[in-house]
Design a protein around this motif. Structure first.
Motif, short mmCIF file in Angstrom:
data_model
loop_
_atom_site.label_atom_id
_atom_site.label_comp_id
_atom_site.label_asym_id
_atom_site.label_seq_id
_atom_site.Cartn_x
_atom_site.Cartn_y
_atom_site.Cartn_z
N PHE A 41 -12.67 6.44 -2.31
CA PHE A 41 -12.36 6.38 -3.74
C PHE A 41 -12.97 7.62 -4.39
O PHE A 41 -13.89 8.25 -3.86
CB PHE A 41 -12.88 5.12 -4.45
CG PHE A 41 -12.08 3.87 -4.14
CD1 PHE A 41 -10.70 3.83 -4.26
CD2 PHE A 41 -12.74 2.72 -3.73
CE1 PHE A 41 -9.98 2.68 -3.98
CE2 PHE A 41 -12.02 1.55 -3.45
CZ PHE A 41 -10.65 1.53 -3.57
N CYS A 85 0.86 -1.19 0.00
CA CYS A 85 0.00 0.00 0.00
C CYS A 85 0.90 1.24 0.00
O CYS A 85 0.66 2.21 -0.73
CB CYS A 85 -0.87 0.07 1.25
SG CYS A 85 -1.80 -1.41 1.66
N ASN A 109 -4.84 -4.39 -11.22
CA ASN A 109 -3.91 -3.35 -11.64
C ASN A 109 -3.25 -2.65 -10.46
O ASN A 109 -2.57 -1.66 -10.62
CB ASN A 109 -4.63 -2.32 -12.52
CG ASN A 109 -5.84 -1.73 -11.81
OD1 ASN A 109 -6.19 -2.19 -10.73
ND2 ASN A 109 -6.44 -0.73 -12.40
N GLU A 110 -3.49 -3.15 -9.27
CA GLU A 110 -2.83 -2.58 -8.09
C GLU A 110 -1.88 -3.59 -7.49
O GLU A 110 -0.70 -3.58 -7.75
CB GLU A 110 -3.87 -2.10 -7.07
CG GLU A 110 -4.62 -0.87 -7.57
CD GLU A 110 -5.56 -0.30 -6.53
OE1 GLU A 110 -5.09 0.44 -5.67
OE2 GLU A 110 -6.76 -0.60 -6.59
N ILE A 166 -3.61 9.78 1.81
CA ILE A 166 -4.29 9.15 2.95
C ILE A 166 -4.59 10.19 4.03
O ILE A 166 -5.39 9.96 4.92
CB ILE A 166 -3.42 8.01 3.54
CG1 ILE A 166 -3.09 6.97 2.48
CG2 ILE A 166 -4.09 7.33 4.73
CD1 ILE A 166 -4.25 6.19 1.95
N LYS A 192 0.21 3.58 -10.44
CA LYS A 192 0.73 2.47 -11.23
C LYS A 192 0.88 1.26 -10.35
O LYS A 192 1.58 1.31 -9.33
CB LYS A 192 2.10 2.84 -11.80
CG LYS A 192 2.10 3.11 -13.27
CD LYS A 192 3.50 3.26 -13.78
CE LYS A 192 3.49 3.35 -15.30
NZ LYS A 192 4.83 3.38 -15.85
N GLY A 193 0.26 0.17 -10.71
CA GLY A 193 0.40 -1.06 -9.95
C GLY A 193 1.07 -2.13 -10.78
O GLY A 193 1.80 -1.83 -11.72
N ALA A 219 -9.78 -0.93 2.51
CA ALA A 219 -8.48 -1.61 2.49
C ALA A 219 -8.56 -3.03 1.95
O ALA A 219 -7.55 -3.63 1.59
CB ALA A 219 -7.87 -1.61 3.88
N ILE A 261 -5.51 -2.08 9.15
CA ILE A 261 -4.95 -1.08 8.22
C ILE A 261 -5.74 0.23 8.35
O ILE A 261 -5.17 1.32 8.44
CB ILE A 261 -4.98 -1.59 6.76
CG1 ILE A 261 -4.01 -2.77 6.59
CG2 ILE A 261 -4.62 -0.48 5.80
CD1 ILE A 261 -4.07 -3.44 5.22
N ARG A 291 -6.66 6.14 -12.35
CA ARG A 291 -7.02 7.35 -11.58
C ARG A 291 -5.83 7.78 -10.73
O ARG A 291 -4.93 7.00 -10.46
CB ARG A 291 -8.22 7.08 -10.67
CG ARG A 291 -9.53 7.00 -11.45
CD ARG A 291 -10.71 6.94 -10.54
NE ARG A 291 -11.95 6.81 -11.32
CZ ARG A 291 -13.05 6.22 -10.87
NH1 ARG A 291 -13.08 5.71 -9.66
NH2 ARG A 291 -14.11 6.15 -11.63
C1 HEC Z 1 -0.90 0.72 -7.37
C2 HEC Z 1 -1.01 1.82 -6.46
C3 HEC Z 1 -1.86 1.62 -5.23
C4 HEC Z 1 -1.72 0.66 -4.26
C5 HEC Z 1 -0.72 -0.47 -4.21
C6 HEC Z 1 -2.71 0.97 -3.26
N1 HEC Z 1 -3.42 2.08 -3.63
FE1 HEC Z 1 -4.81 3.01 -2.53
N2 HEC Z 1 -5.34 4.09 -4.13
C7 HEC Z 1 -4.71 4.09 -5.34
C8 HEC Z 1 -5.54 4.77 -6.33
C9 HEC Z 1 -5.20 5.00 -7.79
C10 HEC Z 1 -6.71 5.16 -5.66
C11 HEC Z 1 -7.93 5.86 -6.26
C12 HEC Z 1 -8.78 4.80 -6.94
C13 HEC Z 1 -10.16 5.27 -7.32
O1 HEC Z 1 -10.61 6.28 -6.79
O2 HEC Z 1 -10.80 4.61 -8.12
C14 HEC Z 1 -6.54 4.74 -4.26
C15 HEC Z 1 -7.44 5.02 -3.24
C16 HEC Z 1 -7.20 4.73 -1.91
C17 HEC Z 1 -7.96 5.24 -0.78
C18 HEC Z 1 -9.13 6.20 -0.86
C19 HEC Z 1 -8.72 7.58 -0.48
C20 HEC Z 1 -9.82 8.58 -0.71
O3 HEC Z 1 -9.65 9.71 -0.27
O4 HEC Z 1 -10.83 8.28 -1.36
C21 HEC Z 1 -7.42 4.69 0.35
C22 HEC Z 1 -7.85 4.94 1.78
C23 HEC Z 1 -6.36 3.80 -0.07
N3 HEC Z 1 -6.24 3.87 -1.44
C24 HEC Z 1 -5.64 2.97 0.77
C25 HEC Z 1 -4.88 1.91 0.28
C26 HEC Z 1 -4.49 0.74 1.05
C27 HEC Z 1 -4.84 0.51 2.49
C28 HEC Z 1 -3.75 -0.05 0.23
C29 HEC Z 1 -3.17 -1.41 0.51
C30 HEC Z 1 -4.09 -2.42 0.99
C31 HEC Z 1 -3.66 0.66 -1.05
N4 HEC Z 1 -4.39 1.81 -0.99
C32 HEC Z 1 -2.90 0.22 -2.13
C33 HEC Z 1 -3.48 3.53 -5.59
C34 HEC Z 1 -2.95 2.48 -4.84
#
Ligand code: HEC
Ligand code: HEC
Length: 374
Positions: free
Chosen positions: A137, A67, A157-158, A127, A85-86, A149, A199, A122
Protein backbone atom coordinates in the motif's frame (compact mmCIF):
# COMPACT_ATOMS: atom_id res chain seq x y z
CA UNK A 1 -16.96 2.91 -20.90
CA UNK A 2 -15.06 -0.25 -20.65
CA UNK A 3 -16.21 -3.44 -19.09
CA UNK A 4 -13.00 -5.34 -18.72
CA UNK A 5 -14.08 -7.75 -16.12
CA UNK A 6 -15.87 -10.36 -18.23
CA UNK A 7 -13.03 -10.20 -20.76
CA UNK A 8 -10.55 -10.72 -18.03
CA UNK A 9 -12.51 -13.51 -16.51
CA UNK A 10 -12.80 -15.40 -19.75
CA UNK A 11 -9.15 -14.66 -20.44
CA UNK A 12 -8.26 -16.17 -17.09
CA UNK A 13 -10.53 -19.11 -17.84
CA UNK A 14 -8.90 -19.79 -21.17
CA UNK A 15 -5.40 -19.60 -19.83
CA UNK A 16 -6.26 -21.77 -16.86
CA UNK A 17 -6.92 -24.78 -19.12
CA UNK A 18 -8.05 -26.82 -16.16
CA UNK A 19 -11.16 -24.72 -15.62
CA UNK A 20 -14.26 -26.42 -16.91
CA UNK A 21 -16.86 -23.86 -15.93
CA UNK A 22 -16.36 -20.13 -16.19
CA UNK A 23 -18.94 -17.38 -16.16
CA UNK A 24 -21.64 -19.99 -16.66
CA UNK A 25 -20.17 -21.17 -19.93
CA UNK A 26 -18.66 -24.58 -20.41
CA UNK A 27 -15.08 -24.27 -21.55
CA UNK A 28 -13.18 -26.77 -23.58
CA UNK A 29 -10.50 -28.26 -21.38
CA UNK A 30 -9.25 -31.44 -19.84
CA UNK A 31 -11.70 -33.69 -18.02
CA UNK A 32 -11.30 -33.76 -14.22
CA UNK A 33 -9.12 -36.88 -14.32
CA UNK A 34 -6.88 -35.34 -16.96
CA UNK A 35 -6.87 -32.20 -14.88
CA UNK A 36 -5.39 -34.06 -11.92
CA UNK A 37 -2.64 -35.34 -14.17
CA UNK A 38 -1.92 -31.85 -15.46
CA UNK A 39 -2.02 -30.13 -12.08
CA UNK A 40 0.15 -32.09 -9.71
CA UNK A 41 2.61 -29.48 -8.52
CA UNK A 42 1.22 -27.76 -5.36
CA UNK A 43 3.01 -24.51 -6.18
CA UNK A 44 1.47 -24.43 -9.65
CA UNK A 45 -1.91 -25.35 -8.14
CA UNK A 46 -1.59 -22.42 -5.76
CA UNK A 47 -0.81 -20.11 -8.65
CA UNK A 48 -3.81 -21.41 -10.62
CA UNK A 49 -6.08 -20.99 -7.61
CA UNK A 50 -4.76 -17.49 -6.96
CA UNK A 51 -5.36 -16.49 -10.56
CA UNK A 52 -8.89 -17.84 -10.45
CA UNK A 53 -9.64 -15.92 -7.23
CA UNK A 54 -8.05 -12.73 -8.53
CA UNK A 55 -10.46 -12.56 -11.45
CA UNK A 56 -13.57 -13.81 -9.66
CA UNK A 57 -16.15 -11.04 -9.45
CA UNK A 58 -18.21 -13.02 -6.94
CA UNK A 59 -15.81 -12.07 -4.17
CA UNK A 60 -17.40 -8.62 -4.05
CA UNK A 61 -20.82 -7.80 -2.62
CA UNK A 62 -22.81 -7.34 -4.77
CA UNK A 63 -20.78 -9.30 -7.27
CA UNK A 64 -19.09 -7.64 -10.20
CA UNK A 65 -15.78 -6.31 -8.89
CA UNK A 66 -12.78 -8.62 -8.87
CA UNK A 67 -9.24 -7.76 -7.86
CA UNK A 68 -8.58 -7.83 -11.60
CA UNK A 69 -11.22 -5.17 -12.25
CA UNK A 70 -8.91 -2.60 -10.66
CA UNK A 71 -5.64 -4.44 -11.31
CA UNK A 72 -6.24 -4.98 -14.99
CA UNK A 73 -3.51 -6.77 -16.96
CA UNK A 74 -4.52 -4.78 -20.02
CA UNK A 75 -3.87 -1.50 -18.18
CA UNK A 76 -0.47 -2.30 -16.68
CA UNK A 77 -2.13 -4.19 -13.80
CA UNK A 78 -3.75 -0.95 -12.63
CA UNK A 79 -6.98 0.76 -13.69
CA UNK A 80 -5.76 3.81 -15.62
CA UNK A 81 -7.66 6.11 -13.25
CA UNK A 82 -6.13 8.78 -11.04
CA UNK A 83 -7.83 7.09 -8.10
CA UNK A 84 -9.33 3.63 -7.82
CA UNK A 85 -13.08 3.11 -7.87
CA UNK A 86 -14.84 0.34 -6.02
CA UNK A 87 -18.40 -0.39 -5.04
CA UNK A 88 -20.72 0.41 -2.26
CA UNK A 89 -23.92 -1.46 -1.71
CA UNK A 90 -27.03 0.54 -2.59
CA UNK A 91 -28.59 -0.43 0.70
CA UNK A 92 -25.62 1.11 2.46
CA UNK A 93 -24.93 4.03 0.20
CA UNK A 94 -28.27 5.12 -1.16
CA UNK A 95 -28.64 7.34 -4.11
CA UNK A 96 -26.42 10.30 -3.49
CA UNK A 97 -27.93 12.77 -5.96
CA UNK A 98 -31.46 12.06 -4.77
CA UNK A 99 -32.98 11.36 -8.18
CA UNK A 100 -34.31 7.98 -7.11
CA UNK A 101 -31.87 6.21 -9.41
CA UNK A 102 -28.82 4.38 -8.13
CA UNK A 103 -25.60 6.05 -9.23
CA UNK A 104 -24.10 3.49 -11.55
CA UNK A 105 -20.77 3.58 -13.18
CA UNK A 106 -21.35 2.36 -16.70
CA UNK A 107 -18.82 -0.47 -16.67
CA UNK A 108 -20.33 -1.87 -13.53
CA UNK A 109 -23.93 -1.13 -14.52
CA UNK A 110 -23.97 -3.89 -17.12
CA UNK A 111 -23.98 -6.44 -14.32
CA UNK A 112 -27.35 -5.04 -13.28
CA UNK A 113 -26.24 -4.93 -9.67
CA UNK A 114 -27.77 -2.26 -7.47
CA UNK A 115 -24.73 -0.45 -6.32
CA UNK A 116 -22.93 2.79 -6.78
CA UNK A 117 -19.24 3.31 -7.28
CA UNK A 118 -17.02 5.07 -4.83
CA UNK A 119 -13.47 6.35 -4.98
CA UNK A 120 -10.88 4.54 -2.94
CA UNK A 121 -9.06 7.83 -2.34
CA UNK A 122 -5.72 6.66 -3.71
CA UNK A 123 -4.23 5.63 -7.03
CA UNK A 124 -4.38 1.92 -7.82
CA UNK A 125 -0.77 0.73 -7.90
CA UNK A 126 0.41 -1.82 -10.42
CA UNK A 127 0.92 -5.43 -9.33
CA UNK A 128 4.11 -5.63 -11.40
CA UNK A 129 6.94 -6.55 -9.02
CA UNK A 130 4.79 -5.90 -5.95
CA UNK A 131 6.30 -9.12 -4.57
CA UNK A 132 9.49 -7.16 -3.96
CA UNK A 133 8.00 -4.98 -1.26
CA UNK A 134 8.09 -6.04 2.38
CA UNK A 135 5.27 -3.59 3.05
CA UNK A 136 2.45 -2.84 0.67
CA UNK A 137 0.00 0.00 0.00
CA UNK A 138 1.12 3.58 -0.56
CA UNK A 139 1.51 4.00 3.20
CA UNK A 140 3.04 0.58 3.83
CA UNK A 141 0.31 -0.47 6.23
CA UNK A 142 0.11 -4.10 5.02
CA UNK A 143 2.75 -6.80 5.04
CA UNK A 144 3.59 -8.80 1.92
CA UNK A 145 1.23 -10.02 -0.79
CA UNK A 146 -0.36 -12.92 1.08
CA UNK A 147 -1.26 -10.49 3.88
CA UNK A 148 -2.36 -7.58 1.70
CA UNK A 149 -4.84 -9.70 -0.28
CA UNK A 150 -7.05 -10.09 2.80
CA UNK A 151 -8.06 -6.44 2.85
CA UNK A 152 -9.59 -5.31 -0.47
CA UNK A 153 -12.37 -7.90 -0.18
CA UNK A 154 -13.64 -6.29 3.00
CA UNK A 155 -12.89 -2.66 2.06
CA UNK A 156 -16.23 -0.87 2.00
CA UNK A 157 -15.04 1.22 -0.93
CA UNK A 158 -13.39 -1.63 -2.83
CA UNK A 159 -15.23 -4.96 -2.81
CA UNK A 160 -17.54 -4.32 0.13
CA UNK A 161 -17.68 -7.98 1.02
CA UNK A 162 -16.84 -10.28 3.90
CA UNK A 163 -14.64 -13.35 3.78
CA UNK A 164 -16.45 -15.41 6.40
CA UNK A 165 -20.06 -14.47 5.76
CA UNK A 166 -19.98 -14.07 1.99
CA UNK A 167 -16.89 -15.36 0.23
CA UNK A 168 -16.05 -18.64 1.95
CA UNK A 169 -19.59 -20.06 1.46
CA UNK A 170 -19.41 -19.20 -2.25
CA UNK A 171 -16.03 -20.91 -2.57
CA UNK A 172 -17.24 -23.98 -0.69
CA UNK A 173 -20.34 -24.27 -2.88
CA UNK A 174 -18.45 -23.86 -6.14
CA UNK A 175 -17.89 -26.93 -8.34
CA UNK A 176 -14.18 -26.18 -8.82
CA UNK A 177 -12.78 -24.37 -5.79
CA UNK A 178 -12.77 -27.22 -3.24
CA UNK A 179 -10.64 -29.35 -5.56
CA UNK A 180 -8.39 -26.43 -6.37
CA UNK A 181 -7.82 -25.68 -2.67
CA UNK A 182 -7.07 -29.35 -2.09
CA UNK A 183 -4.54 -29.45 -4.93
CA UNK A 184 -2.91 -26.29 -3.62
CA UNK A 185 -2.84 -26.97 0.12
CA UNK A 186 -3.41 -30.71 0.48
CA UNK A 187 -6.32 -30.27 2.85
CA UNK A 188 -10.07 -29.79 2.56
CA UNK A 189 -9.92 -26.48 4.41
CA UNK A 190 -11.04 -23.32 2.65
CA UNK A 191 -10.14 -20.21 4.61
CA UNK A 192 -9.49 -16.53 3.99
CA UNK A 193 -5.84 -16.99 4.96
CA UNK A 194 -5.33 -19.77 2.40
CA UNK A 195 -7.20 -17.83 -0.30
CA UNK A 196 -5.05 -14.75 0.32
CA UNK A 197 -1.92 -16.91 0.32
CA UNK A 198 -2.88 -18.31 -3.10
CA UNK A 199 -3.63 -14.85 -4.49
CA UNK A 200 -0.26 -13.62 -3.22
CA UNK A 201 1.52 -16.59 -4.78
CA UNK A 202 -0.11 -15.81 -8.10
CA UNK A 203 0.70 -12.09 -7.85
CA UNK A 204 4.35 -12.95 -7.26
CA UNK A 205 4.42 -14.40 -10.79
CA UNK A 206 3.62 -10.96 -12.19
CA UNK A 207 7.29 -10.21 -12.05
CA UNK A 208 9.25 -8.32 -14.68
CA UNK A 209 13.01 -8.38 -14.90
CA UNK A 210 13.46 -8.56 -18.64
CA UNK A 211 13.11 -4.91 -19.56
CA UNK A 212 15.62 -3.39 -22.00
CA UNK A 213 17.32 -1.92 -18.89
CA UNK A 214 17.72 -5.42 -17.40
CA UNK A 215 19.17 -6.75 -20.63
CA UNK A 216 21.51 -3.77 -20.75
CA UNK A 217 22.63 -4.43 -17.16
CA UNK A 218 23.24 -8.06 -18.10
CA UNK A 219 25.69 -6.92 -20.76
CA UNK A 220 23.58 -6.51 -23.90
CA UNK A 221 24.67 -2.98 -24.78
CA UNK A 222 22.33 -2.88 -27.77
CA UNK A 223 19.21 -3.52 -25.64
CA UNK A 224 18.62 0.20 -25.03
CA UNK A 225 18.67 3.06 -27.53
CA UNK A 226 21.36 5.73 -27.25
CA UNK A 227 18.73 8.10 -25.79
CA UNK A 228 17.70 5.57 -23.13
CA UNK A 229 21.35 4.99 -22.20
CA UNK A 230 21.82 8.76 -21.89
CA UNK A 231 18.64 8.81 -19.78
CA UNK A 232 20.08 6.16 -17.46
CA UNK A 233 23.11 8.42 -17.00
CA UNK A 234 20.77 11.24 -15.94
CA UNK A 235 18.87 8.85 -13.67
CA UNK A 236 22.12 7.94 -11.94
CA UNK A 237 23.79 11.34 -12.13
CA UNK A 238 22.31 14.83 -12.54
CA UNK A 239 18.79 13.57 -11.79
CA UNK A 240 19.90 11.74 -8.61
CA UNK A 241 16.88 9.47 -8.99
CA UNK A 242 18.84 6.52 -7.59
CA UNK A 243 18.89 8.19 -4.16
CA UNK A 244 15.47 6.63 -3.69
CA UNK A 245 14.95 4.48 -6.80
CA UNK A 246 18.06 2.48 -5.91
CA UNK A 247 19.37 0.05 -8.51
CA UNK A 248 18.74 -2.61 -9.47
CA UNK A 249 15.31 -2.87 -7.74
CA UNK A 250 14.64 0.81 -8.44
CA UNK A 251 13.26 1.33 -4.96
CA UNK A 252 14.97 1.61 -1.59
CA UNK A 253 11.65 0.29 -0.18
CA UNK A 254 11.39 3.44 1.91
CA UNK A 255 8.87 6.28 2.04
CA UNK A 256 9.36 9.88 0.97
CA UNK A 257 7.48 13.16 0.65
CA UNK A 258 7.91 14.82 -2.75
CA UNK A 259 5.31 17.54 -2.16
CA UNK A 260 3.01 16.02 -4.79
CA UNK A 261 0.22 18.50 -5.65
CA UNK A 262 -2.82 18.01 -3.43
CA UNK A 263 -0.69 15.39 -1.76
CA UNK A 264 -2.63 16.40 1.23
CA UNK A 265 -6.10 15.68 0.03
CA UNK A 266 -7.61 12.23 0.03
CA UNK A 267 -10.43 12.36 -2.51
CA UNK A 268 -12.45 9.81 -0.62
CA UNK A 269 -12.50 11.55 2.70
CA UNK A 270 -11.81 15.11 1.61
CA UNK A 271 -9.30 15.31 4.43
CA UNK A 272 -5.54 15.43 4.49
CA UNK A 273 -3.81 12.21 3.53
CA UNK A 274 -0.82 11.87 5.82
CA UNK A 275 0.34 8.60 4.23
CA UNK A 276 3.04 6.73 6.12
CA UNK A 277 2.88 9.26 8.99
CA UNK A 278 -0.65 8.23 9.97
CA UNK A 279 -0.89 4.64 8.98
CA UNK A 280 -2.62 1.85 10.80
CA UNK A 281 -0.18 -1.04 10.82
CA UNK A 282 -2.29 -4.03 9.82
CA UNK A 283 0.51 -6.50 10.44
CA UNK A 284 -0.04 -6.11 14.20
CA UNK A 285 -2.89 -7.88 15.95
CA UNK A 286 -4.78 -5.80 16.92
CA UNK A 287 -3.67 -3.20 14.32
CA UNK A 288 -1.57 -0.34 15.69
CA UNK A 289 -2.24 3.28 14.67
CA UNK A 290 0.85 5.43 14.15
CA UNK A 291 0.98 9.22 14.26
CA UNK A 292 4.52 10.37 13.52
CA UNK A 293 4.55 13.98 12.24
CA UNK A 294 8.08 13.55 10.82
CA UNK A 295 6.62 11.01 8.39
CA UNK A 296 3.55 13.00 7.30
CA UNK A 297 2.81 12.78 3.58
CA UNK A 298 5.50 10.25 2.93
CA UNK A 299 4.49 7.62 0.43
CA UNK A 300 6.07 4.43 -0.79
CA UNK A 301 8.98 4.76 -3.23
CA UNK A 302 7.57 2.83 -6.21
CA UNK A 303 9.66 0.40 -8.23
CA UNK A 304 9.66 1.76 -11.76
CA UNK A 305 9.70 -1.27 -14.06
CA UNK A 306 6.83 -1.06 -16.60
CA UNK A 307 6.24 2.57 -15.59
CA UNK A 308 5.41 3.43 -19.21
CA UNK A 309 2.18 1.42 -18.78
CA UNK A 310 1.15 2.21 -15.23
CA UNK A 311 -0.08 5.82 -15.22
CA UNK A 312 -1.57 7.97 -13.83
CA UNK A 313 1.27 8.42 -11.36
CA UNK A 314 1.82 9.09 -7.65
CA UNK A 315 -0.27 8.01 -4.67
CA UNK A 316 -3.17 10.21 -5.76
CA UNK A 317 -2.75 9.99 -9.54
CA UNK A 318 -1.76 13.67 -9.65
CA UNK A 319 0.14 13.25 -12.93
CA UNK A 320 -1.20 11.66 -16.08
CA UNK A 321 2.07 11.49 -17.97
CA UNK A 322 5.73 10.78 -17.32
CA UNK A 323 6.51 14.17 -18.89
CA UNK A 324 4.63 15.80 -16.03
CA UNK A 325 6.51 13.66 -13.47
CA UNK A 326 9.91 14.58 -14.94
CA UNK A 327 8.98 18.26 -15.11
CA UNK A 328 7.78 18.18 -11.51
CA UNK A 329 10.99 16.55 -10.26
CA UNK A 330 13.18 18.89 -12.31
CA UNK A 331 11.49 21.83 -10.59
CA UNK A 332 12.31 20.34 -7.20
CA UNK A 333 8.92 18.78 -6.48
CA UNK A 334 6.06 20.64 -4.86
CA UNK A 335 5.85 23.04 -1.94
CA UNK A 336 7.02 22.04 1.49
CA UNK A 337 3.77 22.04 3.43
CA UNK A 338 5.38 22.94 6.68
CA UNK A 339 3.44 21.68 9.63
CA UNK A 340 1.67 19.05 7.57
CA UNK A 341 4.69 17.28 6.16
CA UNK A 342 8.30 18.12 5.43
CA UNK A 343 9.51 17.60 1.88
CA UNK A 344 12.44 15.23 1.44
CA UNK A 345 15.77 17.15 1.39
CA UNK A 346 16.80 15.16 -1.72
CA UNK A 347 14.01 16.80 -3.72
CA UNK A 348 15.63 20.00 -5.00
CA UNK A 349 15.57 21.82 -8.36
CA UNK A 350 17.72 19.77 -10.76
CA UNK A 351 18.29 22.23 -13.59
CA UNK A 352 18.18 19.47 -16.22
CA UNK A 353 18.60 20.53 -19.85
CA UNK A 354 15.83 19.85 -22.36
CA UNK A 355 17.99 17.05 -23.78
CA UNK A 356 18.50 15.45 -20.35
CA UNK A 357 14.76 15.56 -19.64
CA UNK A 358 13.97 14.02 -22.99
CA UNK A 359 16.58 11.27 -22.50
CA UNK A 360 15.31 10.55 -19.00
CA UNK A 361 11.84 10.20 -20.41
CA UNK A 362 13.01 7.70 -23.01
CA UNK A 363 14.76 5.72 -20.29
CA UNK A 364 11.55 5.57 -18.23
CA UNK A 365 9.10 4.91 -21.03
CA UNK A 366 11.24 2.56 -23.15
CA UNK A 367 14.25 1.40 -21.13
CA UNK A 368 12.21 0.41 -18.09
CA UNK A 369 9.17 -0.84 -19.94
CA UNK A 370 9.34 -4.39 -21.23
CA UNK A 371 6.84 -6.91 -22.53
CA UNK A 372 3.52 -6.84 -20.68
CA UNK A 373 2.41 -9.93 -18.77
CA UNK A 374 -1.24 -10.79 -19.19
C1 HEC B 1 -11.70 -0.90 -6.25
C2 HEC B 1 -10.42 -1.15 -6.86
C3 HEC B 1 -9.55 -2.21 -6.24
C4 HEC B 1 -9.86 -3.54 -6.04
C5 HEC B 1 -11.17 -4.24 -6.32
C6 HEC B 1 -8.66 -4.14 -5.52
N1 HEC B 1 -7.67 -3.21 -5.42
FE1 HEC B 1 -5.76 -3.55 -4.90
N2 HEC B 1 -5.46 -1.58 -4.72
C7 HEC B 1 -6.36 -0.60 -5.05
C8 HEC B 1 -5.90 0.68 -4.53
C9 HEC B 1 -6.58 2.02 -4.70
C10 HEC B 1 -4.70 0.43 -3.85
C11 HEC B 1 -3.84 1.43 -3.07
C12 HEC B 1 -4.48 1.61 -1.70
C13 HEC B 1 -3.60 2.32 -0.71
O1 HEC B 1 -2.40 2.39 -0.92
O2 HEC B 1 -4.12 2.77 0.30
C14 HEC B 1 -4.44 -1.01 -4.01
C15 HEC B 1 -3.29 -1.66 -3.56
C16 HEC B 1 -3.01 -2.99 -3.83
C17 HEC B 1 -1.72 -3.63 -3.64
C18 HEC B 1 -0.47 -2.97 -3.11
C19 HEC B 1 0.50 -2.68 -4.22
C20 HEC B 1 1.67 -1.87 -3.76
O3 HEC B 1 2.60 -1.73 -4.55
O4 HEC B 1 1.68 -1.34 -2.64
C21 HEC B 1 -1.87 -4.94 -4.00
C22 HEC B 1 -0.80 -6.02 -4.00
C23 HEC B 1 -3.25 -5.13 -4.39
N3 HEC B 1 -3.90 -3.92 -4.29
C24 HEC B 1 -3.83 -6.34 -4.71
C25 HEC B 1 -5.21 -6.51 -4.74
C26 HEC B 1 -5.89 -7.79 -4.61
C27 HEC B 1 -5.21 -9.12 -4.43
C28 HEC B 1 -7.23 -7.54 -4.69
C29 HEC B 1 -8.38 -8.51 -4.55
C30 HEC B 1 -8.40 -9.31 -3.34
C31 HEC B 1 -7.36 -6.10 -4.92
N4 HEC B 1 -6.13 -5.52 -4.89
C32 HEC B 1 -8.57 -5.46 -5.16
C33 HEC B 1 -7.51 -0.79 -5.77
C34 HEC B 1 -8.18 -2.01 -5.81
C1 HEC C 1 13.50 11.40 -2.23
C2 HEC C 1 13.27 10.15 -2.90
C3 HEC C 1 12.99 10.18 -4.39
C4 HEC C 1 13.78 10.70 -5.40
C5 HEC C 1 15.12 11.40 -5.28
C6 HEC C 1 13.08 10.44 -6.64
N1 HEC C 1 11.91 9.77 -6.39
FE1 HEC C 1 10.59 9.12 -7.74
N2 HEC C 1 9.26 8.74 -6.28
C7 HEC C 1 9.54 8.76 -4.92
C8 HEC C 1 8.32 8.60 -4.17
C9 HEC C 1 8.18 8.56 -2.66
C10 HEC C 1 7.28 8.50 -5.12
C11 HEC C 1 5.78 8.42 -4.80
C12 HEC C 1 5.37 9.80 -4.27
C13 HEC C 1 3.90 10.01 -4.02
O1 HEC C 1 3.09 9.28 -4.51
O2 HEC C 1 3.55 11.00 -3.31
C14 HEC C 1 7.92 8.57 -6.44
C15 HEC C 1 7.25 8.44 -7.64
C16 HEC C 1 7.88 8.41 -8.87
C17 HEC C 1 7.24 8.10 -10.11
C18 HEC C 1 5.77 7.68 -10.26
C19 HEC C 1 5.67 6.19 -10.21
C20 HEC C 1 4.26 5.68 -10.04
O3 HEC C 1 4.09 4.47 -10.27
O4 HEC C 1 3.36 6.42 -9.64
C21 HEC C 1 8.18 8.17 -11.10
C22 HEC C 1 7.97 7.93 -12.59
C23 HEC C 1 9.40 8.58 -10.47
N3 HEC C 1 9.20 8.70 -9.11
C24 HEC C 1 10.59 8.81 -11.15
C25 HEC C 1 11.66 9.45 -10.56
C26 HEC C 1 12.76 10.02 -11.31
C27 HEC C 1 12.91 9.95 -12.82
C28 HEC C 1 13.57 10.62 -10.40
C29 HEC C 1 14.83 11.42 -10.67
C30 HEC C 1 14.65 12.60 -11.49
C31 HEC C 1 13.00 10.39 -9.08
N4 HEC C 1 11.83 9.70 -9.23
C32 HEC C 1 13.54 10.82 -7.89
C33 HEC C 1 10.78 8.99 -4.37
C34 HEC C 1 11.82 9.61 -5.03
Amino acid sequence: MRNRHPDLFSLACISLLSVVSCGGEVQIGPTPSEEKAVVSDPQQSKIDLGRRLMFDGRLSRPSGVACGTCHDPLIGWGDGRPQGKGIQDHSLAGDTDGDGVVDHDSHLAVTGARFKTILTGRNTPTIYNSHLFPNLFWDGRAGGLGHQALFPVEGFNEMNSNWIAHVIPILKGDPDYPGMFFDAFGSSQITDILAADAIGTYEATISVFDTPYDKYLAGDLTAMSAEAIAGLTVFRGSGACVTCHAEPMLSNFGFANLGVPSAGVNALEGTLDYGFGKRTDLTQNPPVAFDTPGDYMKFKVPQLRMVGLTGPYMHNGAFHTLEEVVEFLDQGGGPDLSGTGTKDPAIVPLGLTAQEKSDLLVFLSEGLTGNPID
